[in-house]
Design a protein around this motif. Structure first.
Motif, PDB file in Angstrom:
ATOM      1  N   ASP A 147      69.011 -26.999 -28.184  1.00  0.00           N
ATOM      2  CA  ASP A 147      67.770 -27.703 -28.481  1.00  0.00           C
ATOM      3  C   ASP A 147      68.081 -28.997 -29.238  1.00  0.00           C
ATOM      4  N   GLY A 148      69.180 -29.487 -29.620  1.00  0.00           N
ATOM      5  CA  GLY A 148      69.392 -30.733 -30.167  1.00  0.00           C
ATOM      6  C   GLY A 148      69.519 -30.404 -31.844  1.00  0.00           C
ATOM      7  N   ILE A 149      69.657 -29.213 -32.135  1.00  0.00           N
ATOM      8  CA  ILE A 149      69.670 -28.828 -33.548  1.00  0.00           C
ATOM      9  C   ILE A 149      71.095 -29.089 -34.195  1.00  0.00           C
ATOM     10  N   ILE A 150      71.322 -29.649 -35.195  1.00  0.00           N
ATOM     11  CA  ILE A 150      72.749 -29.363 -35.927  1.00  0.00           C
ATOM     12  C   ILE A 150      72.791 -28.311 -36.648  1.00  0.00           C
ATOM     13  N   ARG A 151      73.965 -27.331 -36.050  1.00  0.00           N
ATOM     14  CA  ARG A 151      74.029 -25.898 -36.619  1.00  0.00           C
ATOM     15  C   ARG A 151      75.268 -25.915 -37.297  1.00  0.00           C
ATOM     16  N   TYR A 152      76.211 -26.804 -37.335  1.00  0.00           N
ATOM     17  CA  TYR A 152      77.542 -26.833 -38.024  1.00  0.00           C
ATOM     18  C   TYR A 152      78.033 -28.298 -38.275  1.00  0.00           C
ATOM     19  N   HIS A 153      78.720 -28.480 -39.420  1.00  0.00           N
ATOM     20  CA  HIS A 153      79.197 -29.710 -39.587  1.00  0.00           C
ATOM     21  C   HIS A 153      80.786 -29.431 -40.220  1.00  0.00           C
ATOM     22  N   HIS A 154      81.628 -30.081 -39.710  1.00  0.00           N
ATOM     23  CA  HIS A 154      83.129 -29.995 -39.887  1.00  0.00           C
ATOM     24  C   HIS A 154      83.667 -31.474 -40.435  1.00  0.00           C
ATOM     25  N   LYS A 155      84.160 -31.517 -41.750  1.00  0.00           N
ATOM     26  CA  LYS A 155      84.310 -32.760 -42.410  1.00  0.00           C
ATOM     27  C   LYS A 155      85.925 -32.752 -42.295  1.00  0.00           C
ATOM     28  N   GLY A 156      86.411 -34.009 -41.859  1.00  0.00           N
ATOM     29  CA  GLY A 156      87.809 -34.100 -41.902  1.00  0.00           C
ATOM     30  C   GLY A 156      88.463 -33.665 -40.438  1.00  0.00           C
ATOM     31  N   TYR A 157      89.781 -33.618 -40.408  1.00  0.00           N
ATOM     32  CA  TYR A 157      90.670 -33.251 -39.414  1.00  0.00           C
ATOM     33  C   TYR A 157      90.423 -31.748 -38.969  1.00  0.00           C
ATOM     34  N   ILE A 158      90.238 -31.626 -37.739  1.00  0.00           N
ATOM     35  CA  ILE A 158      90.386 -30.225 -37.348  1.00  0.00           C
ATOM     36  C   ILE A 158      91.684 -29.894 -37.025  1.00  0.00           C
ATOM     37  N   SER A 159      92.202 -28.767 -37.534  1.00  0.00           N
ATOM     38  CA  SER A 159      93.342 -28.467 -37.709  1.00  0.00           C
ATOM     39  C   SER A 159      93.475 -27.291 -36.686  1.00  0.00           C
ATOM     40  N   PRO A 160      94.754 -26.737 -36.057  1.00  0.00           N
ATOM     41  CA  PRO A 160      94.892 -25.667 -34.894  1.00  0.00           C
ATOM     42  C   PRO A 160      94.201 -24.333 -35.581  1.00  0.00           C
ATOM     43  N   GLU A 161      94.257 -24.360 -36.918  1.00  0.00           N
ATOM     44  CA  GLU A 161      93.641 -22.995 -37.505  1.00  0.00           C
ATOM     45  C   GLU A 161      92.220 -23.064 -37.476  1.00  0.00           C
ATOM     46  N   ASP A 162      91.644 -24.455 -37.596  1.00  0.00           N
ATOM     47  CA  ASP A 162      90.070 -24.580 -37.791  1.00  0.00           C
ATOM     48  C   ASP A 162      89.655 -24.208 -36.338  1.00  0.00           C
ATOM     49  N   VAL A 163      90.342 -24.487 -35.295  1.00  0.00           N
ATOM     50  CA  VAL A 163      89.818 -24.463 -33.910  1.00  0.00           C
ATOM     51  C   VAL A 163      89.620 -22.708 -33.778  1.00  0.00           C
ATOM     52  N   THR A 164      90.499 -21.917 -34.191  1.00  0.00           N
ATOM     53  CA  THR A 164      90.231 -20.691 -33.997  1.00  0.00           C
ATOM     54  C   THR A 164      89.507 -19.765 -35.104  1.00  0.00           C
ATOM     55  N   GLU A 165      89.694 -20.381 -36.055  1.00  0.00           N
ATOM     56  CA  GLU A 165      89.053 -19.698 -37.324  1.00  0.00           C
ATOM     57  C   GLU A 165      87.347 -20.265 -37.571  1.00  0.00           C
ATOM     58  N   ARG A 166      87.153 -21.519 -37.387  1.00  0.00           N
ATOM     59  CA  ARG A 166      85.854 -21.925 -37.598  1.00  0.00           C
ATOM     60  C   ARG A 166      85.295 -22.351 -36.315  1.00  0.00           C
ATOM     61  N   ILE A 167      85.880 -23.342 -35.517  1.00  0.00           N
ATOM     62  CA  ILE A 167      85.065 -24.058 -34.327  1.00  0.00           C
ATOM     63  C   ILE A 167      84.808 -23.147 -33.320  1.00  0.00           C
ATOM     64  N   LEU A 168      85.523 -22.271 -32.793  1.00  0.00           N
ATOM     65  CA  LEU A 168      85.361 -21.342 -31.576  1.00  0.00           C
ATOM     66  C   LEU A 168      84.271 -20.255 -32.281  1.00  0.00           C
ATOM     67  N   PRO A 169      84.449 -19.719 -33.328  1.00  0.00           N
ATOM     68  CA  PRO A 169      83.231 -18.723 -33.728  1.00  0.00           C
ATOM     69  C   PRO A 169      81.788 -19.376 -33.907  1.00  0.00           C
ATOM     70  N   GLU A 170      81.878 -20.703 -34.234  1.00  0.00           N
ATOM     71  CA  GLU A 170      80.792 -21.214 -34.493  1.00  0.00           C
ATOM     72  C   GLU A 170      79.859 -21.632 -33.043  1.00  0.00           C
ATOM     73  N   VAL A 171      80.770 -22.089 -32.107  1.00  0.00           N
ATOM     74  CA  VAL A 171      80.344 -22.277 -30.908  1.00  0.00           C
ATOM     75  C   VAL A 171      79.745 -20.907 -30.216  1.00  0.00           C
ATOM     76  N   ALA A 172      80.590 -19.765 -30.404  1.00  0.00           N
ATOM     77  CA  ALA A 172      80.100 -18.616 -29.725  1.00  0.00           C
ATOM     78  C   ALA A 172      78.834 -18.228 -30.352  1.00  0.00           C
ATOM     79  N   LYS A 173      78.486 -18.392 -31.533  1.00  0.00           N
ATOM     80  CA  LYS A 173      77.302 -17.888 -32.345  1.00  0.00           C
ATOM     81  C   LYS A 173      76.255 -18.721 -31.585  1.00  0.00           C
ATOM     82  N   TRP A 174      76.268 -19.812 -31.103  1.00  0.00           N
ATOM     83  CA  TRP A 174      75.130 -20.709 -30.792  1.00  0.00           C
ATOM     84  C   TRP A 174      75.108 -20.779 -29.365  1.00  0.00           C
ATOM     85  N   ARG A 175      76.045 -20.310 -28.644  1.00  0.00           N
ATOM     86  CA  ARG A 175      75.908 -20.393 -27.140  1.00  0.00           C
ATOM     87  C   ARG A 175      74.773 -19.336 -26.531  1.00  0.00           C
TER      88      ARG A 175
END
Length: 175
Positions: A147-175
């Motif tokens: 719907d064009g609403i900002i749901r998560y904000h990641h500041k700085g570099y996305i590390s490999p750990e961030d992909v699995t621990e933060r980004i993928l879970p957030e994407v799954a939550k909003w899909r």
């Protein structure tokens, strides 16, 4: 007599101000929440990095969950996080780039060297969209729902750990 008391209180006042500033130095500015959380992505109109004649606006971010990554050729951390962004694209996550405070030539050179996981790159040479997003340094990444609403904000570099621990879970939550 009042003047003497005032002179005695002056060092105490200075000490209190110094303690306040010292306490503020203990806070990590990257830990702050985005003021845009749970709000619509800012209204904008811009050209794309690849095509100066193609205009895009905020409707680009509707109908699908999208990671919006603010990056620049001049940004060393942007180069470091590119493998993680390419991995996220391989997971089928839609990504839009914001080429921030750059030139077309340098931006294109960066993508040719490090890869291009983005479906579109918004060209933001003056940093106006970055300003509207509250960006204080690249890279920064925003998760925008369908719907064009900002749901998560990641500041700085996305590390490999961030992909699995933060980004993928957030994407799954909003899909």
């Amino acid at each position: 007599m009042n003047r003497r008391r005032l002179l005695l209180l002056l060092p105490l006042g200075f000490l209190l101000v110094a303690l306040f500033f010292y306490q503020r130095l203990q806070h990590d500015p990257s830990a702050r929440d985005s003021a845009l959380m749970a709000r619509e992505f800012p209204v904008f109109e811009a050209t794309t990095l690849r095509d100066a004649n193609r205009h895009v606006d905020q409707t680009l971010l509707q109908d699908d969950v999208t990671l919006v990554n603010v990056w620049g050729e001049w940004c060393p951390a942007c180069k470091q996080e590119m493998p993680q962004l390419l991995e996220l694209a391989e997971h089928g996550i839609r990504m839009v780039g914001v080429n921030y405070r750059d030139t077309r030539e340098k931006g294109m050179s960066f993508l040719n060297e490090y890869g291009d996981p983005f479906t579109v790159n918004i060209f933001d040479p003056e940093g106006s969209l970055g300003f509207d997003l509250g960006v204080y340094g690249a890279p920064e990444t925003f998760l925008v729902d369908a719907d064009g609403i900002i749901r998560y904000h990641h500041k700085g570099y996305i590390s490999p750990e961030d992909v699995t621990e933060r980004i993928l879970p957030e994407v799954a939550k909003w899909r």
